[in-house]
Design a protein around this motif. Structure first.
Motif, PDB file in Angstrom:
ATOM      1  N   GLN A   1       0.450 -93.030 150.209  1.00 26.17           N
ATOM      2  CA  GLN A   1       0.156 -91.614 150.007  1.00 26.17           C
ATOM      3  C   GLN A   1       1.391 -90.754 150.265  1.00 26.17           C
ATOM      4  OE1 GLN A   1      -3.623 -89.593 150.662  1.00 26.17           O
ATOM      5  NE2 GLN A   1      -2.744 -88.638 152.486  1.00 26.17           N
ATOM      6  N   VAL A   2       2.119 -91.087 151.325  1.00 26.28           N
ATOM      7  CA  VAL A   2       3.328 -90.325 151.644  1.00 26.28           C
ATOM      8  C   VAL A   2       4.380 -90.491 150.554  1.00 26.28           C
ATOM      9  CG1 VAL A   2       5.248 -90.071 153.243  1.00 26.28           C
ATOM     10  CG2 VAL A   2       2.933 -90.344 154.127  1.00 26.28           C
ATOM     11  N   VAL A   3       4.564 -91.711 150.082  1.00 22.72           N
ATOM     12  CA  VAL A   3       5.554 -91.953 149.024  1.00 22.72           C
ATOM     13  C   VAL A   3       5.211 -91.143 147.785  1.00 22.72           C
ATOM     14  CG1 VAL A   3       6.466 -93.676 147.429  1.00 22.72           C
ATOM     15  CG2 VAL A   3       6.249 -94.220 149.862  1.00 22.72           C
ATOM     16  N   ASN A   4       3.943 -91.090 147.431  1.00 29.48           N
ATOM     17  CA  ASN A   4       3.522 -90.292 146.280  1.00 29.48           C
ATOM     18  C   ASN A   4       3.866 -88.816 146.488  1.00 29.48           C
ATOM     19  OD1 ASN A   4       2.509 -92.108 144.413  1.00 29.48           O
ATOM     20  ND2 ASN A   4       0.458 -92.101 145.286  1.00 29.48           N
ATOM     21  N   MET A   5       3.616 -88.318 147.707  1.00 35.37           N
ATOM     22  CA  MET A   5       3.877 -86.909 147.988  1.00 35.37           C
ATOM     23  C   MET A   5       5.372 -86.596 147.961  1.00 35.37           C
ATOM     24  SD  MET A   5       1.062 -85.674 150.830  1.00 35.37           S
ATOM     25  CE  MET A   5       1.270 -86.995 152.008  1.00 35.37           C
ATOM     26  N   VAL A   6       6.158 -87.452 148.608  1.00 30.10           N
ATOM     27  CA  VAL A   6       7.590 -87.177 148.750  1.00 30.10           C
ATOM     28  C   VAL A   6       8.364 -87.460 147.469  1.00 30.10           C
ATOM     29  CG1 VAL A   6       9.682 -87.817 150.016  1.00 30.10           C
ATOM     30  CG2 VAL A   6       7.517 -87.583 151.243  1.00 30.10           C
ATOM     31  N   VAL A   7       8.025 -88.564 146.789  1.00 27.17           N
ATOM     32  CA  VAL A   7       8.784 -88.988 145.617  1.00 27.17           C
ATOM     33  C   VAL A   7       8.224 -88.418 144.323  1.00 27.17           C
ATOM     34  CG1 VAL A   7       9.530 -90.993 144.272  1.00 27.17           C
ATOM     35  CG2 VAL A   7       9.497 -91.108 146.777  1.00 27.17           C
ATOM     36  N   LYS A   8       6.891 -88.386 144.196  1.00 30.48           N
ATOM     37  CA  LYS A   8       6.263 -87.994 142.940  1.00 30.48           C
ATOM     38  C   LYS A   8       5.630 -86.603 142.971  1.00 30.48           C
ATOM     39  CE  LYS A   8       5.141 -92.820 141.867  1.00 30.48           C
ATOM     40  NZ  LYS A   8       4.038 -93.776 141.541  1.00 30.48           N
ATOM     41  N   ASN A   9       5.665 -85.950 144.148  1.00 26.29           N
ATOM     42  CA  ASN A   9       5.051 -84.624 144.300  1.00 26.29           C
ATOM     43  C   ASN A   9       3.588 -84.627 143.852  1.00 26.29           C
ATOM     44  OD1 ASN A   9       8.203 -83.625 143.293  1.00 26.29           O
ATOM     45  ND2 ASN A   9       7.395 -83.031 145.275  1.00 26.29           N
ATOM     46  N   THR A  10       2.891 -85.692 144.238  1.00 22.72           N
ATOM     47  CA  THR A  10       1.490 -85.879 143.859  1.00 22.72           C
ATOM     48  C   THR A  10       0.716 -86.485 145.017  1.00 22.72           C
ATOM     49  OG1 THR A  10       2.098 -86.290 141.546  1.00 22.72           O
ATOM     50  CG2 THR A  10      -0.070 -87.053 142.241  1.00 22.72           C
ATOM     51  N   VAL A  11      -0.561 -86.131 145.122  1.00 20.94           N
ATOM     52  CA  VAL A  11      -1.442 -86.788 146.071  1.00 20.94           C
ATOM     53  C   VAL A  11      -2.741 -87.116 145.345  1.00 20.94           C
ATOM     54  CG1 VAL A  11      -2.513 -84.667 146.985  1.00 20.94           C
ATOM     55  CG2 VAL A  11      -2.416 -86.723 148.404  1.00 20.94           C
ATOM     56  N   ILE A  12      -3.297 -88.290 145.666  1.00 21.92           N
ATOM     57  CA  ILE A  12      -4.553 -88.711 145.058  1.00 21.92           C
ATOM     58  C   ILE A  12      -5.693 -88.246 145.946  1.00 21.92           C
ATOM     59  CG2 ILE A  12      -5.907 -90.642 144.186  1.00 21.92           C
ATOM     60  CD1 ILE A  12      -3.251 -90.162 142.741  1.00 21.92           C
ATOM     61  N   THR A  13      -6.610 -87.493 145.393  1.00 17.27           N
ATOM     62  CA  THR A  13      -7.710 -86.942 146.185  1.00 17.27           C
ATOM     63  C   THR A  13      -8.753 -88.003 146.498  1.00 17.27           C
ATOM     64  OG1 THR A  13      -9.074 -86.312 144.282  1.00 17.27           O
ATOM     65  CG2 THR A  13      -7.373 -84.747 144.998  1.00 17.27           C
ATOM     66  N   ARG A  14      -9.684 -87.627 147.339  1.00 23.20           N
ATOM     67  CA  ARG A  14     -10.774 -88.528 147.718  1.00 23.20           C
ATOM     68  C   ARG A  14     -11.561 -89.002 146.502  1.00 23.20           C
ATOM     69  NH1 ARG A  14     -15.966 -87.293 148.787  1.00 23.20           N
ATOM     70  NH2 ARG A  14     -15.492 -85.060 148.819  1.00 23.20           N
ATOM     71  N   ASP A  15     -11.628 -88.162 145.487  1.00 27.09           N
ATOM     72  CA  ASP A  15     -12.361 -88.509 144.270  1.00 27.09           C
ATOM     73  C   ASP A  15     -11.520 -89.289 143.258  1.00 27.09           C
ATOM     74  OD1 ASP A  15     -14.611 -87.214 145.234  1.00 27.09           O
ATOM     75  OD2 ASP A  15     -13.977 -85.280 144.411  1.00 27.09           O
ATOM     76  N   GLY A  16     -10.259 -89.577 143.619  1.00 25.72           N
ATOM     77  CA  GLY A  16      -9.410 -90.367 142.735  1.00 25.72           C
ATOM     78  C   GLY A  16      -8.583 -89.571 141.747  1.00 25.72           C
ATOM     79  N   ALA A  17      -8.620 -88.241 141.856  1.00 29.01           N
ATOM     80  CA  ALA A  17      -7.866 -87.397 140.924  1.00 29.01           C
ATOM     81  C   ALA A  17      -6.492 -87.048 141.505  1.00 29.01           C
ATOM     82  CB  ALA A  17      -8.640 -86.114 140.645  1.00 29.01           C
ATOM     83  N   PRO A  18      -5.419 -87.165 140.718  1.00 31.74           N
ATOM     84  CA  PRO A  18      -4.098 -86.755 141.200  1.00 31.74           C
ATOM     85  C   PRO A  18      -3.941 -85.240 141.105  1.00 31.74           C
ATOM     86  CG  PRO A  18      -3.926 -87.591 138.969  1.00 31.74           C
ATOM     87  CD  PRO A  18      -5.364 -87.752 139.369  1.00 31.74           C
ATOM     88  N   ILE A  19      -3.395 -84.627 142.146  1.00 35.37           N
ATOM     89  CA  ILE A  19      -3.101 -83.194 142.117  1.00 35.37           C
ATOM     90  C   ILE A  19      -1.663 -82.989 142.578  1.00 35.37           C
ATOM     91  CG2 ILE A  19      -5.496 -82.466 142.479  1.00 35.37           C
ATOM     92  CD1 ILE A  19      -4.770 -81.946 145.431  1.00 35.37           C
ATOM     93  N   PRO A  20      -0.997 -81.924 142.104  1.00 37.37           N
ATOM     94  CA  PRO A  20       0.400 -81.691 142.501  1.00 37.37           C
ATOM     95  C   PRO A  20       0.503 -81.207 143.947  1.00 37.37           C
ATOM     96  CG  PRO A  20      -0.399 -79.897 141.136  1.00 37.37           C
ATOM     97  CD  PRO A  20      -1.476 -80.934 141.115  1.00 37.37           C
ATOM     98  N   ILE A  21       1.560 -81.609 144.611  1.00 38.91           N
ATOM     99  CA  ILE A  21       1.818 -81.158 145.978  1.00 38.91           C
ATOM    100  C   ILE A  21       3.316 -81.258 146.238  1.00 38.91           C
ATOM    101  CG2 ILE A  21       1.537 -83.446 147.014  1.00 38.91           C
ATOM    102  CD1 ILE A  21       0.221 -82.081 149.426  1.00 38.91           C
ATOM    103  N   THR A  22       3.853 -80.299 146.957  1.00 36.99           N
ATOM    104  CA  THR A  22       5.258 -80.324 147.365  1.00 36.99           C
ATOM    105  C   THR A  22       5.302 -80.215 148.880  1.00 36.99           C
ATOM    106  OG1 THR A  22       5.953 -79.240 145.313  1.00 36.99           O
ATOM    107  CG2 THR A  22       7.504 -79.219 147.148  1.00 36.99           C
ATOM    108  N   VAL A  23       5.967 -81.166 149.535  1.00 31.60           N
ATOM    109  CA  VAL A  23       5.973 -81.191 150.996  1.00 31.60           C
ATOM    110  C   VAL A  23       7.395 -81.216 151.542  1.00 31.60           C
ATOM    111  CG1 VAL A  23       3.727 -82.345 151.106  1.00 31.60           C
ATOM    112  CG2 VAL A  23       5.818 -83.716 151.091  1.00 31.60           C
TER     113      VAL A  23
END
Length: 262
Positions: free
Chosen positions: A197-219
């Motif tokens: 999850q962290v790699v997705n956020m830091v590298v891809k600017n994405t997080v997968i929600t509880r329902d399985g949907a990707p949403i954008p995030i910048t951390v």
């Protein structure tokens, strides 16, 4: 250009003879410490010792103010006014600052805890009150808030530097909020899942929600909860994975001031 990200942990949450977390070990792995200020956890002795340990290890020190709710560990919502929010944050910043100064260190950031954090994330009036308290205390402090939330918007509007926070061990909803702890699946316990999850956020600017949907995030900073049994293992695995990707853990204050202004 070397990529960096801050790794923070909520620490100093013991009280009297009751111990919580593995603060000594986490302070060897994180770059920033959010130290409880006595409202949801901590006491003068714990605050003093945690500040000392963080300072000795060169870990950036932040205040972790909360709602006055020891029995609920600051995680139960309370109906408070913006004025009350402002004053309780200011009060707790002053308390921690005493120990910080006594150790010859400096306060670097402020991250609200638990219900105060989540309520301010969704309520602009409370977020403005928190940001105003931080600015009144020290306009040079960094305000840490949930990425994409009212707290970040309020900090920017107040002229503060802000840090957008992502969570290694918490699941997300489709609106970008954290899954309520009332749900059994709100907290991750599998290190591999948390690291991914962290790699997705830091590298891809994405997080997968509880329902399985990707949403954008910048951390800018990643939280590792100090009160979870897996915190040290998560931190060890995460640092190793970030290293393989050329991403360097670095405290928020380690970057130039210009990097934190808009």
């Amino acid at each position: 250009m070397i990529r960096t990200v801050d790794l923070n942990a909520d620490l100093g949450e013991s009280y009297g003879p009751w111990r919580m977390g593995r603060d000594d070990e986490l302070l060897e792995l994180v770059t920033s410490a959010n130290i409880a200020c006595g409202f949801h956890a901590g006491d003068p002795d714990v605050m003093a010792e945690t500040v000392r340990l963080a300072s000795a290890r060169g870990v950036a020190i932040g205040a972790h103010p909360a709602l006055p709710d020891r029995q609920g560990f600051g995680r139960r919502n309370m109906a408070i006014s913006p004025s009350e929010a402002h004053n309780l944050v200011l009060y707790q910043l002053g308390a921690l600052e005493g120990f910080v100064r006594a150790n010859g260190a400096r306060l670097a950031h402020v991250k609200p805890h638990g219900a105060l954090y989540n309520q301010a994330a969704g309520d602009r009036s409370l977020a403005d009150a928190v940001a105003a308290a931080v600015r009144a205390f020290d306009p040079g402090l960094i305000l840490v808030g949930l990425a994409g939330s009212c707290l970040i918007d309020a900090g920017l509007a107040a002229g503060l530097r802000v840090a957008r926070e992502g969570f290694a061990d918490r699941r997300y909803e489709v609106d970008g909020s954290l899954t309520p702890r009332s749900r059994s699946d709100a907290v991750m316990h599998d290190p591999a899942e948390a690291v991914a999850q962290v790699v997705n956020m830091v590298v891809k600017n994405t997080v997968i929600t509880r329902d399985g949907a990707p949403i954008p995030i910048t951390v800018d900073t990643i939280c590792l909860h100090g009160d979870t049994a897996e915190a040290v293992l998560f931190a060890q695995r995460l640092r190793a994975e970030l290293k393989t990707r050329g991403i360097v853990p670095e405290a928020l204050g380690g970057r130039s001031r210009a990097a934190w202004t808009v």
